[in-house]
Design a protein around this motif. Structure first.
Motif, PDB file in Angstrom:
ATOM      1  N   ASP A 142      47.929  20.163  30.123  1.00  0.00           N
ATOM      2  CA  ASP A 142      48.695  21.392  30.217  1.00  0.00           C
ATOM      3  C   ASP A 142      49.206  21.791  28.821  1.00  0.00           C
ATOM      4  OD1 ASP A 142      50.683  19.555  29.876  1.00  0.00           O
ATOM      5  OD2 ASP A 142      52.039  20.454  31.325  1.00  0.00           O
ATOM      6  N   ARG A 143      49.847  22.916  28.807  1.00  0.00           N
ATOM      7  CA  ARG A 143      50.277  23.522  27.539  1.00  0.00           C
ATOM      8  C   ARG A 143      51.272  22.635  26.804  1.00  0.00           C
ATOM      9  NH1 ARG A 143      51.860  29.814  27.262  1.00  0.00           N
ATOM     10  NH2 ARG A 143      51.662  29.993  25.045  1.00  0.00           N
ATOM     11  N   ARG A 144      52.234  22.045  27.484  1.00  0.00           N
ATOM     12  CA  ARG A 144      53.243  21.190  26.847  1.00  0.00           C
ATOM     13  C   ARG A 144      52.598  19.971  26.200  1.00  0.00           C
ATOM     14  NH1 ARG A 144      58.450  20.840  30.767  1.00  0.00           N
ATOM     15  NH2 ARG A 144      59.140  22.942  30.379  1.00  0.00           N
ATOM     16  N   GLU A 145      51.697  19.343  26.896  1.00  0.00           N
ATOM     17  CA  GLU A 145      51.029  18.165  26.342  1.00  0.00           C
ATOM     18  C   GLU A 145      50.209  18.529  25.103  1.00  0.00           C
ATOM     19  OE1 GLU A 145      48.706  16.478  29.454  1.00  0.00           O
ATOM     20  OE2 GLU A 145      50.463  15.802  30.560  1.00  0.00           O
ATOM     21  N   PHE A 146      49.553  19.670  25.155  1.00  0.00           N
ATOM     22  CA  PHE A 146      48.756  20.118  24.007  1.00  0.00           C
ATOM     23  C   PHE A 146      49.642  20.359  22.780  1.00  0.00           C
ATOM     24  CE2 PHE A 146      46.946  23.646  21.510  1.00  0.00           C
ATOM     25  CZ  PHE A 146      45.788  23.030  21.066  1.00  0.00           C
ATOM     26  N   VAL A 147      50.750  21.078  22.976  1.00  0.00           N
ATOM     27  CA  VAL A 147      51.678  21.357  21.873  1.00  0.00           C
ATOM     28  C   VAL A 147      52.273  20.058  21.353  1.00  0.00           C
ATOM     29  CG1 VAL A 147      53.862  22.458  21.262  1.00  0.00           C
ATOM     30  CG2 VAL A 147      52.185  23.710  22.622  1.00  0.00           C
ATOM     31  N   SER A 148      52.622  19.152  22.238  1.00  0.00           N
ATOM     32  CA  SER A 148      53.185  17.864  21.824  1.00  0.00           C
ATOM     33  C   SER A 148      52.177  17.059  21.012  1.00  0.00           C
ATOM     34  CB  SER A 148      53.596  17.036  23.036  1.00  0.00           C
ATOM     35  OG  SER A 148      54.514  17.707  23.826  1.00  0.00           O
ATOM     36  N   SER A 149      50.918  17.058  21.443  1.00  0.00           N
ATOM     37  CA  SER A 149      49.916  16.290  20.703  1.00  0.00           C
ATOM     38  C   SER A 149      49.647  16.897  19.324  1.00  0.00           C
ATOM     39  CB  SER A 149      48.621  16.184  21.512  1.00  0.00           C
ATOM     40  OG  SER A 149      48.022  17.457  21.653  1.00  0.00           O
ATOM     41  N   VAL A 150      49.628  18.226  19.257  1.00  0.00           N
ATOM     42  CA  VAL A 150      49.428  18.889  17.960  1.00  0.00           C
ATOM     43  C   VAL A 150      50.621  18.617  17.045  1.00  0.00           C
ATOM     44  CG1 VAL A 150      49.230  21.117  16.822  1.00  0.00           C
ATOM     45  CG2 VAL A 150      47.880  20.646  18.867  1.00  0.00           C
ATOM     46  N   MET A 151      51.821  18.693  17.591  1.00  0.00           N
ATOM     47  CA  MET A 151      53.027  18.423  16.785  1.00  0.00           C
ATOM     48  C   MET A 151      53.035  16.975  16.296  1.00  0.00           C
ATOM     49  SD  MET A 151      54.876  21.083  16.365  1.00  0.00           S
ATOM     50  CE  MET A 151      56.489  20.490  16.003  1.00  0.00           C
ATOM     51  N   ALA A 152      52.650  16.046  17.146  1.00  0.00           N
ATOM     52  CA  ALA A 152      52.606  14.637  16.755  1.00  0.00           C
ATOM     53  C   ALA A 152      51.572  14.417  15.656  1.00  0.00           C
ATOM     54  CB  ALA A 152      52.288  13.770  17.966  1.00  0.00           C
ATOM     55  N   LYS A 153      50.450  15.115  15.776  1.00  0.00           N
ATOM     56  CA  LYS A 153      49.392  14.999  14.760  1.00  0.00           C
ATOM     57  C   LYS A 153      49.880  15.537  13.410  1.00  0.00           C
ATOM     58  CE  LYS A 153      44.572  16.268  14.137  1.00  0.00           C
ATOM     59  NZ  LYS A 153      43.444  17.037  14.682  1.00  0.00           N
ATOM     60  N   VAL A 154      50.537  16.686  13.434  1.00  0.00           N
ATOM     61  CA  VAL A 154      51.055  17.289  12.199  1.00  0.00           C
ATOM     62  C   VAL A 154      52.132  16.399  11.589  1.00  0.00           C
ATOM     63  CG1 VAL A 154      52.366  19.246  11.289  1.00  0.00           C
ATOM     64  CG2 VAL A 154      50.447  19.643  12.838  1.00  0.00           C
ATOM     65  N   MET A 155      53.011  15.862  12.420  1.00  0.00           N
ATOM     66  CA  MET A 155      54.077  14.974  11.919  1.00  0.00           C
ATOM     67  C   MET A 155      53.483  13.715  11.297  1.00  0.00           C
ATOM     68  SD  MET A 155      56.925  16.452  12.384  1.00  0.00           S
ATOM     69  CE  MET A 155      58.332  15.457  12.705  1.00  0.00           C
ATOM     70  N   ALA A 156      52.429  13.186  11.900  1.00  0.00           N
ATOM     71  CA  ALA A 156      51.783  11.985  11.363  1.00  0.00           C
ATOM     72  C   ALA A 156      51.139  12.283  10.009  1.00  0.00           C
ATOM     73  CB  ALA A 156      50.743  11.473  12.356  1.00  0.00           C
ATOM     74  N   GLU A 157      50.513  13.453   9.874  1.00  0.00           N
ATOM     75  CA  GLU A 157      49.909  13.836   8.593  1.00  0.00           C
ATOM     76  C   GLU A 157      50.977  14.025   7.525  1.00  0.00           C
ATOM     77  OE1 GLU A 157      47.524  17.273   9.258  1.00  0.00           O
ATOM     78  OE2 GLU A 157      46.019  16.184  10.431  1.00  0.00           O
ATOM     79  N   ASP A 158      52.104  14.636   7.901  1.00  0.00           N
ATOM     80  CA  ASP A 158      53.210  14.810   6.950  1.00  0.00           C
ATOM     81  C   ASP A 158      53.745  13.468   6.493  1.00  0.00           C
ATOM     82  OD1 ASP A 158      53.384  17.460   6.449  1.00  0.00           O
ATOM     83  OD2 ASP A 158      55.073  17.871   7.804  1.00  0.00           O
ATOM     84  N   GLY A 159      53.903  12.537   7.417  1.00  0.00           N
ATOM     85  CA  GLY A 159      54.392  11.212   7.071  1.00  0.00           C
ATOM     86  C   GLY A 159      53.434  10.488   6.149  1.00  0.00           C
ATOM     87  N   ALA A 160      52.146  10.674   6.366  1.00  0.00           N
ATOM     88  CA  ALA A 160      51.141  10.032   5.508  1.00  0.00           C
ATOM     89  C   ALA A 160      51.176  10.627   4.105  1.00  0.00           C
ATOM     90  CB  ALA A 160      49.759  10.172   6.132  1.00  0.00           C
ATOM     91  N   LYS A 161      51.391  11.925   3.994  1.00  0.00           N
ATOM     92  CA  LYS A 161      51.459  12.577   2.682  1.00  0.00           C
ATOM     93  C   LYS A 161      52.676  12.102   1.901  1.00  0.00           C
ATOM     94  CE  LYS A 161      49.021  16.847   3.748  1.00  0.00           C
ATOM     95  NZ  LYS A 161      49.155  18.298   3.898  1.00  0.00           N
TER      96      LYS A 161
END
Length: 124
Positions: A2-21
Motif C-alpha cells: 500500500d501507499r504507506r509502506e511504499f513511502v516508508s520504504s522510500v524514506m528508509a532508503k533515502v535515510m540509509a543513503e544519507d547516513g552512508a554519505k
C-alpha cells in the motif's frame, strides 16, 4: 504494497543513503592553497622568476604551471611600472636640499673652519 509502506520504504532508503554519505569522509577535489607543497612551489617559482620571497605568497594557482603564469604576469606588471614608482623618491621639502648629496658636516675640515672664523673676526 500500500501507499504507506511504499513511502516508508522510500524514506528508509533515502535515510540509509544519507547516513552512508555522512559516514564517508568528504573528498575535497581542490587542494589546500596553504599546503606546504603549494607553498614550496610558490617559493621555487618566485626564485626562478626573479621575484622576492615576500611576493611568493601573493602568487595564485594550484599547479606549477598556473603559479608560473601568475609569476610572469606579476613580473611584467612590475617591469611596466614607471621608474619613479620603483625607486625612492627625492625629498619634496623645498628647503631640505637634495637627498642625493652627502651631509655637508662630513666634509668640514676643522682647521680650515677655525682659520675662516679668525679671518672674519679680524676683518681680513
Amino acid at each position: 504494497m500500500d501507499r504507506r509502506e511504499f513511502v516508508s520504504s522510500v524514506m528508509a532508503k533515502v535515510m540509509a543513503e544519507d547516513g552512508a554519505k555522512e559516514s564517508r569522509p568528504a573528498q575535497d577535489t581542490s587542494p589546500d592553497v596553504n599546503s606546504p607543497e603549494i607553498t614550496a612551489m610558490r617559493e621555487k617559482v618566485a626564485k626562478s622568476s626573479g621575484l622576492s620571497l615576500a611576493l611568493a605568497g601573493r602568487l595564485s594557482g594550484t599547479t606549477e604551471a598556473e603559479i608560473k603564469a601568475d609569476a610572469d604576469r606579476l613580473t611584467e606588471a612590475i617591469r611596466s611600472m614607471p621608474a619613479n614608482l620603483r625607486t625612492h623618491p627625492k625629498s619634496l621639502v623645498p628647503t631640505g636640499g637634495a637627498v642625493d648629496q652627502p651631509p655637508s658636516h662630513l666634509d668640514i675640515d676643522p682647521i680650515k673652519l677655525a682659520a675662516n672664523i679668525m679671518a672674519r673676526r679680524l676683518g681680513s
